[in-house]
Design an enzyme around this catalytic site. Structure first.
Site, PDB file in Angstrom:
ATOM      1  N   SER A   1      42.566  40.664  47.645  1.00  0.00           N
ATOM      2  CA  SER A   1      41.513  40.661  46.627  1.00  0.00           C
ATOM      3  C   SER A   1      41.967  41.504  45.448  1.00  0.00           C
ATOM      4  CB  SER A   1      40.220  41.220  47.222  1.00  0.00           C
ATOM      5  OG  SER A   1      39.922  42.480  46.670  1.00  0.00           O
ATOM      6  N   LYS A   2      41.558  41.072  44.262  1.00  0.00           N
ATOM      7  CA  LYS A   2      42.074  41.784  43.092  1.00  0.00           C
ATOM      8  C   LYS A   2      41.461  43.163  42.946  1.00  0.00           C
ATOM      9  CE  LYS A   2      39.320  39.421  39.616  1.00  0.00           C
ATOM     10  NZ  LYS A   2      39.317  38.292  38.738  1.00  0.00           N
ATOM     11  N   ARG A   3      40.352  43.392  43.609  1.00  0.00           N
ATOM     12  CA  ARG A   3      39.779  44.731  43.543  1.00  0.00           C
ATOM     13  C   ARG A   3      40.499  45.701  44.475  1.00  0.00           C
ATOM     14  NH1 ARG A   3      35.967  42.016  41.368  1.00  0.00           N
ATOM     15  NH2 ARG A   3      35.793  40.608  43.138  1.00  0.00           N
ATOM     16  N   ARG A   4      41.002  45.166  45.581  1.00  0.00           N
ATOM     17  CA  ARG A   4      41.546  46.047  46.614  1.00  0.00           C
ATOM     18  C   ARG A   4      43.064  46.065  46.623  1.00  0.00           C
ATOM     19  NH1 ARG A   4      38.708  43.988  51.300  1.00  0.00           N
ATOM     20  NH2 ARG A   4      40.098  42.242  50.962  1.00  0.00           N
TER      21      ARG A   4
END
Ligand code: GLU
Length: 482
Positions: A237-240
């Protein structure tokens, strides 16, 4: 269908940085097109006007070129937004042929009828014969019976019961077609034969296949490639996770290593090999051999691949590959923070960089680094006026700083300044102080390079030169008060 009629597409949305998953889809499509003598189409899915930006499209094209898929390798870029007339025509066709109907239910209406916020659409407007009007969505009338079988080269034949597929929206209340429809209409218009994309789109496939059929076309062959997961088996995920290809590029991953690694996610070439020339991949890759299990995107393994690729370069190519970290172009720290990527300026003055000096140590660095960006801390001592010693390294090495006085004297006395003589001199001084070479060289290394690890010491000193070496040794000796 003959192989040469194969047309595949890469259809990214220009709404952010180029995801490594996108990079994999691109490579798979590109390999399939090349193997079959077919065509790869680049379609920019820019219909989300709020999130799409031209600079992201430029970023996509740049990232593709970096990965080795340049403008000569594809048809396009074609912009989805330019096919709006086709999308509208298809929506109308589906309505005219009774395959779609208008619906004025709000989400609240649907929820109130079903009593659940999770319930799908209940078909309330199916037989109400509503005409088109502002605020009325167009819904696809899914078959009540039977099943939709998706022929998928990676997954076999995922089968979906039609009665479980709700009458999904194909055009919104303002008339704009939704992604599902635009994507299918473009694939039809562009003559796409094989849809190769990430697993996250598999739930769309039965709906899209129904649309293909309803529009009077034979559906494409599908291939939904496994999702990429991190070391905790979570979907990237691009957040993580670090997912932007640009970030990997700016850390100094070589495109060739990245390409090779991405192709191994769920597939392997013959003969227990992993690192193989691209020609082998193009020859051996088969979509139907791709494993459908989630694929671990293992940055450690990718880094190990990268080190091998770096070491396999000719010295000349290595020097050239390092140039972006040594001579730019650079972005400012603010630009980097804003864009999320970019290479920032190394710590030395621009005019201090000397390509001949770098060339002299390049072969020594080439065997040691796993990422090209690591070149900077390995060679900065050559281009900085003074180095700042790493405090922890100095604290440790300075225990043996008593050698420095004699080292300085021995180095000063050397008739020629070369690695071998420097080593002999240090060995001799070390012995006189009861220190092995490793111990005796530690304070010298930290004094001269600022760090306790780095390139081979004596070659480094030779390239740095007599005056600068002695200056730094004297400063350290003074600091240690020896
Ligand atoms: N624009 C979609 C995406 O970026 C691609 C969908 C597809 O390949 O069909 O996820």
């Amino acid at each position: 269908m003959s192989d040469s009629a194969i047309r595949v597409r890469f259809a990214p949305s220009p709404t952010g940085m180029f995801h490594v998953g996108n990079a994999r889809s691109l490579l798979l499509n590109s390999v399939v097109a090349r193997q079959s003598g077919g065509t790869l189409v680049l379609r920019i899915e820019d219909t989300d006007a709020e999130r799409s930006r031209p600079e992201w499209t430029e970023g996509i094209i740049r990232a593709m070129a970096w990965l080795g898929v340049g403008p000569d390798d594809y048809e396009g870029p074609l912009l989805q937004s330019e096919y709006a007339a086709e999308h509208a025509k298809a929506a109308l066709q589906l309505f005219d042929t009774g395959r779609a109907y208008y619906c004025d239910c709000t989400r609240e209406d649907v929820q109130a009828r079903s009593g659940s916020q999770y319930a799908g659409y209940d078909g309330y407007c199916r037989s109400r014969d509503l005409a088109a009007a502002d605020g009325r969505a167009l819904r696809f009338r899914t078959p009540d019976e039977g099943e939709t079988v998706v022929h998928d080269l990676v997954r076999g034949e995922p089968t979906f019961e039609n009665k479980l597929i709700e009458d999904f929206v194909i055009a919104r209340g303002n008339g704009s077609p939704v992604f599902l429809l635009a994507n299918v209409v473009d694939d039809v218009t562009m003559g796409i034969t094989h849809v190769i994309r990430a697993e996250e789109h598999l739930p769309n496939a039965p709906k899209q296949q129904l649309l293909w059929e309803a529009l009077g076309h034979r559906p494409p062959t599908w291939a939904h490639t496994p999702i990429l997961v991190n070391e905790r088996r979570q979907k990237l995920s691009k957040r993580r996770d670090k997912v932007a290809l640009e970030m990997y590029r700016d850390e100094g991953f070589l495109a060739a290593a990245m390409r090779n690694y991405l192709m191994l996610l769920g597939w392997a070439p013959s003969g227990d090999r992993e690192i193989v020339p691209w020609s082998v991949i193009e020859e051996e890759f088969r979509l139907d051999q791709v494993n459908s299990a989630p694929a671990f995107f293992d940055v450690k393994k990718l880094t190990a691949f990268n080190g091998e690729y770096i070491r396999a370069l000719s010295v000349e190519d290595f020097v050239e590959a390092c140039a972006p970290w040594l001579i730019g172009p650079f972005v400012t720290a603010e630009q980097k923070a804003e864009a999320g990527f970019g290479i920032t300026k190394p710590p030395w003055q621009s005019d201090a960089y000397d390509p001949a000096v770098f060339a002299a140590v390049a072969p020594l660095a080439q065997t040691r680094i796993g990422l090209l960006a690591e070149i900077v801390p390995n060679v900065d001592f050559l281009f900085l006026d003074t180095v700042e010693m790493d405090a922890a390294s100095w604290a440790k090495a300075s225990k043996d700083a008593r050698v420095l006085g004699d080292v300085i004297a021995a180095f000063e006395a050397l008739p020629t300044w070369d690695a071998e003589q420097l080593k002999t001199a240090l060995l001799t001084v070390g012995e006189a102080h009861g220190l092995k070479l490793g111990k005796a060289q530690a304070p010298v290394r930290v004094a001269v390079t600022g760090r306790s690890v780095g390139l081979p010491l004596f070659e480094s000193l030779e390239v740095l030169g007599r005056a600068r070496t002695l200056n730094r040794l004297r400063a350290a000796a003074e600091l240690a008060a020896v």
